[in-house]
Design a protein around this motif. Structure first.
Motif, PDB file in Angstrom:
ATOM      1  N   ARG A 188       5.328   4.350 -63.993  1.00  0.00           N
ATOM      2  CA  ARG A 188       4.798   5.452 -64.406  1.00  0.00           C
ATOM      3  C   ARG A 188       5.239   6.532 -63.349  1.00  0.00           C
ATOM      4  NH1 ARG A 188      -0.642   4.167 -67.421  1.00  0.00           N
ATOM      5  NH2 ARG A 188      -1.058   3.752 -65.173  1.00  0.00           N
ATOM      6  N   ALA A 189       5.544   7.806 -63.823  1.00  0.00           N
ATOM      7  CA  ALA A 189       5.697   8.834 -62.877  1.00  0.00           C
ATOM      8  C   ALA A 189       4.367   9.194 -62.366  1.00  0.00           C
ATOM      9  CB  ALA A 189       6.610  10.177 -63.652  1.00  0.00           C
ATOM     10  N   GLU A 190       4.294   9.485 -61.030  1.00  0.00           N
ATOM     11  CA  GLU A 190       3.458   9.916 -60.304  1.00  0.00           C
ATOM     12  C   GLU A 190       3.884  11.268 -59.515  1.00  0.00           C
ATOM     13  OE1 GLU A 190       2.470   6.962 -57.428  1.00  0.00           O
ATOM     14  OE2 GLU A 190       1.159   5.928 -59.061  1.00  0.00           O
ATOM     15  N   ILE A 210       7.609   3.808 -55.126  1.00  0.00           N
ATOM     16  CA  ILE A 210       7.267   3.469 -53.824  1.00  0.00           C
ATOM     17  C   ILE A 210       5.802   3.956 -54.024  1.00  0.00           C
ATOM     18  CG2 ILE A 210       8.016   5.970 -53.486  1.00  0.00           C
ATOM     19  CD1 ILE A 210       8.474   5.393 -50.645  1.00  0.00           C
ATOM     20  N   PHE A 211       4.984   3.277 -53.221  1.00  0.00           N
ATOM     21  CA  PHE A 211       3.504   3.888 -53.076  1.00  0.00           C
ATOM     22  C   PHE A 211       3.176   4.995 -52.265  1.00  0.00           C
ATOM     23  CE2 PHE A 211       3.065  -0.858 -53.682  1.00  0.00           C
ATOM     24  CZ  PHE A 211       2.245  -1.069 -54.901  1.00  0.00           C
ATOM     25  N   TYR A 212       2.131   5.599 -52.333  1.00  0.00           N
ATOM     26  CA  TYR A 212       2.048   7.031 -51.843  1.00  0.00           C
ATOM     27  C   TYR A 212       1.747   6.669 -50.266  1.00  0.00           C
ATOM     28  CZ  TYR A 212       2.249  10.909 -54.929  1.00  0.00           C
ATOM     29  OH  TYR A 212       2.893  11.746 -55.800  1.00  0.00           O
ATOM     30  N   GLU A 213       1.182   5.288 -49.860  1.00  0.00           N
ATOM     31  CA  GLU A 213       0.875   5.140 -48.659  1.00  0.00           C
ATOM     32  C   GLU A 213       2.237   4.910 -48.049  1.00  0.00           C
ATOM     33  OE1 GLU A 213      -2.605   3.676 -51.037  1.00  0.00           O
ATOM     34  OE2 GLU A 213      -0.264   3.860 -51.479  1.00  0.00           O
ATOM     35  N   ASP A 214       3.278   4.325 -48.513  1.00  0.00           N
ATOM     36  CA  ASP A 214       4.572   4.190 -47.873  1.00  0.00           C
ATOM     37  C   ASP A 214       5.219   5.471 -47.868  1.00  0.00           C
ATOM     38  OD1 ASP A 214       4.043   1.616 -47.513  1.00  0.00           O
ATOM     39  OD2 ASP A 214       4.826   1.194 -49.567  1.00  0.00           O
ATOM     40  N   ASN A 266      -1.748  13.022 -57.609  1.00  0.00           N
ATOM     41  CA  ASN A 266      -2.370  13.297 -58.828  1.00  0.00           C
ATOM     42  C   ASN A 266      -2.401  12.308 -59.739  1.00  0.00           C
ATOM     43  OD1 ASN A 266      -2.979  15.972 -57.751  1.00  0.00           O
ATOM     44  ND2 ASN A 266      -1.092  16.619 -58.239  1.00  0.00           N
ATOM     45  N   LEU A 267      -3.090  11.016 -59.355  1.00  0.00           N
ATOM     46  CA  LEU A 267      -2.856  10.077 -60.337  1.00  0.00           C
ATOM     47  C   LEU A 267      -3.764  10.183 -61.628  1.00  0.00           C
ATOM     48  CD1 LEU A 267      -3.283   7.197 -57.417  1.00  0.00           C
ATOM     49  CD2 LEU A 267      -1.147   8.162 -58.528  1.00  0.00           C
ATOM     50  N   SER A 268      -3.547   9.212 -62.607  1.00  0.00           N
ATOM     51  CA  SER A 268      -4.197   9.219 -63.845  1.00  0.00           C
ATOM     52  C   SER A 268      -5.668   8.489 -63.512  1.00  0.00           C
ATOM     53  CB  SER A 268      -3.383   8.954 -64.878  1.00  0.00           C
ATOM     54  OG  SER A 268      -2.693   7.421 -64.554  1.00  0.00           O
ATOM     55  N   GLU A 269      -6.435   8.216 -64.560  1.00  0.00           N
ATOM     56  CA  GLU A 269      -7.492   7.661 -64.468  1.00  0.00           C
ATOM     57  C   GLU A 269      -8.614   8.068 -63.664  1.00  0.00           C
ATOM     58  OE1 GLU A 269      -4.541   5.234 -63.978  1.00  0.00           O
ATOM     59  OE2 GLU A 269      -4.221   5.258 -66.230  1.00  0.00           O
ATOM     60  N   GLY A 270      -8.265   9.275 -62.941  1.00  0.00           N
ATOM     61  CA  GLY A 270      -9.444   9.987 -62.049  1.00  0.00           C
ATOM     62  C   GLY A 270      -9.451   9.480 -60.536  1.00  0.00           C
ATOM     63  N   ILE A 271      -8.367   8.706 -60.455  1.00  0.00           N
ATOM     64  CA  ILE A 271      -8.270   8.176 -58.948  1.00  0.00           C
ATOM     65  C   ILE A 271      -7.134   9.203 -58.161  1.00  0.00           C
ATOM     66  CG2 ILE A 271      -7.560   6.407 -57.435  1.00  0.00           C
ATOM     67  CD1 ILE A 271      -8.858   4.452 -59.466  1.00  0.00           C
ATOM     68  N   SER A 272      -7.422   9.610 -57.017  1.00  0.00           N
ATOM     69  CA  SER A 272      -6.439  10.158 -56.167  1.00  0.00           C
ATOM     70  C   SER A 272      -6.481   9.514 -54.641  1.00  0.00           C
ATOM     71  CB  SER A 272      -6.959  11.656 -55.777  1.00  0.00           C
ATOM     72  OG  SER A 272      -6.016  12.181 -55.100  1.00  0.00           O
ATOM     73  N   VAL A 273      -5.259   9.626 -54.142  1.00  0.00           N
ATOM     74  CA  VAL A 273      -5.164   8.992 -52.813  1.00  0.00           C
ATOM     75  C   VAL A 273      -4.355   9.904 -51.854  1.00  0.00           C
ATOM     76  CG1 VAL A 273      -2.831   7.854 -53.227  1.00  0.00           C
ATOM     77  CG2 VAL A 273      -4.294   6.725 -51.530  1.00  0.00           C
ATOM     78  N   ARG A 274      -4.985  10.048 -50.675  1.00  0.00           N
ATOM     79  CA  ARG A 274      -4.324  10.981 -49.834  1.00  0.00           C
ATOM     80  C   ARG A 274      -4.184  10.131 -48.432  1.00  0.00           C
ATOM     81  NH1 ARG A 274      -8.437  16.320 -49.629  1.00  0.00           N
ATOM     82  NH2 ARG A 274      -8.344  16.621 -51.911  1.00  0.00           N
ATOM     83  N   PRO A 275      -2.915   9.399 -48.357  1.00  0.00           N
ATOM     84  CA  PRO A 275      -2.362   9.117 -47.058  1.00  0.00           C
ATOM     85  C   PRO A 275      -2.025   9.958 -46.242  1.00  0.00           C
ATOM     86  CG  PRO A 275      -0.909   8.557 -48.724  1.00  0.00           C
ATOM     87  CD  PRO A 275      -2.339   9.202 -49.343  1.00  0.00           C
ATOM     88  N   TYR A 276      -2.320   9.839 -44.766  1.00  0.00           N
ATOM     89  CA  TYR A 276      -1.928  10.587 -43.751  1.00  0.00           C
ATOM     90  C   TYR A 276      -1.515   9.773 -42.396  1.00  0.00           C
ATOM     91  CZ  TYR A 276      -3.101  13.616 -39.833  1.00  0.00           C
ATOM     92  OH  TYR A 276      -2.892  14.509 -38.489  1.00  0.00           O
ATOM     93  N   ALA A 277      -0.371  10.537 -41.900  1.00  0.00           N
ATOM     94  CA  ALA A 277       0.263   9.707 -40.523  1.00  0.00           C
ATOM     95  C   ALA A 277       0.694  10.877 -39.825  1.00  0.00           C
ATOM     96  CB  ALA A 277       1.360   8.922 -41.085  1.00  0.00           C
TER      97      ALA A 277
END
Length: 152
Positions: free
Chosen positions: A55-57, A89-93, A118-129
């Motif tokens: 799905r689109a993210e 692709i994963f946001y972490e990548d 801005n993922l669905s199901e109320g989960i967000s991820v913030r990878p940083y490098a």
């Protein structure tokens, strides 16, 4: 004051957004002033595809860098980020791909990239490098910022 832009391609005339990863669209221009300043870029309309759900993210990409000799041309950055639209692709990548591409292109003194999904199901991820130029104070800065980067 007029800036010399003769080496930049006119993106509006002969380029269309390509939907497939393409770092070749990125362009630079020379930093005219003492490159001791920080440039912040906030790209609030980033889209990619989840490799699991397909799905689109949607999310934001934040980039901050201290130029060495080159600055990032923002219209080309828009095309580059749009090229991820149909990429699985994963946001972490994503943060690491963008970071590595920009290090290769700009050779900045310091750079950091953060993705905010801005993922669905109320989960967000913030990878940083981040990355600091080796054997300089910016290498130490990168290490210190990475240590301090946390929940905010």
């Amino acid at each position: 004051m007029e800036r010399n832009t003769k080496n930049l391609k006119n993106l509006d005339e002969h380029r269309e957004i390509e939907y497939g990863y393409n770092k070749e669209v990125l362009e630079t221009f020379e930093a005219e002033y003492n490159p001791g300043y920080l440039i912040n870029v906030d790209c609030s309309e980033f889209t990619s595809i989840c490799p699991v759900s397909k799905r689109a993210e949607f999310g934001n990409i934040k980039i901050a860098y201290i130029p060495n000799k080159l600055c990032l041309e923002l219209s080309s950055l828009k095309l580059y980020l749009a090229s991820f639209r149909n990429v699985r692709i994963f946001y972490e990548d994503i943060v690491n791909v963008i970071l590595n591409d920009l290090i290769e292109l700009l050779n900045p003194k310091y750079i950091e990239v953060m993705a905010i999904s801005n993922l669905s199901e109320g989960i967000s991820v913030r990878p940083y490098a981040n990355h600091g130029m080796e054997n300089t104070e910016y290498e130490d800065l990168a290490f210190e910022k990475l240590k301090k980067h946390g929940i905010s």
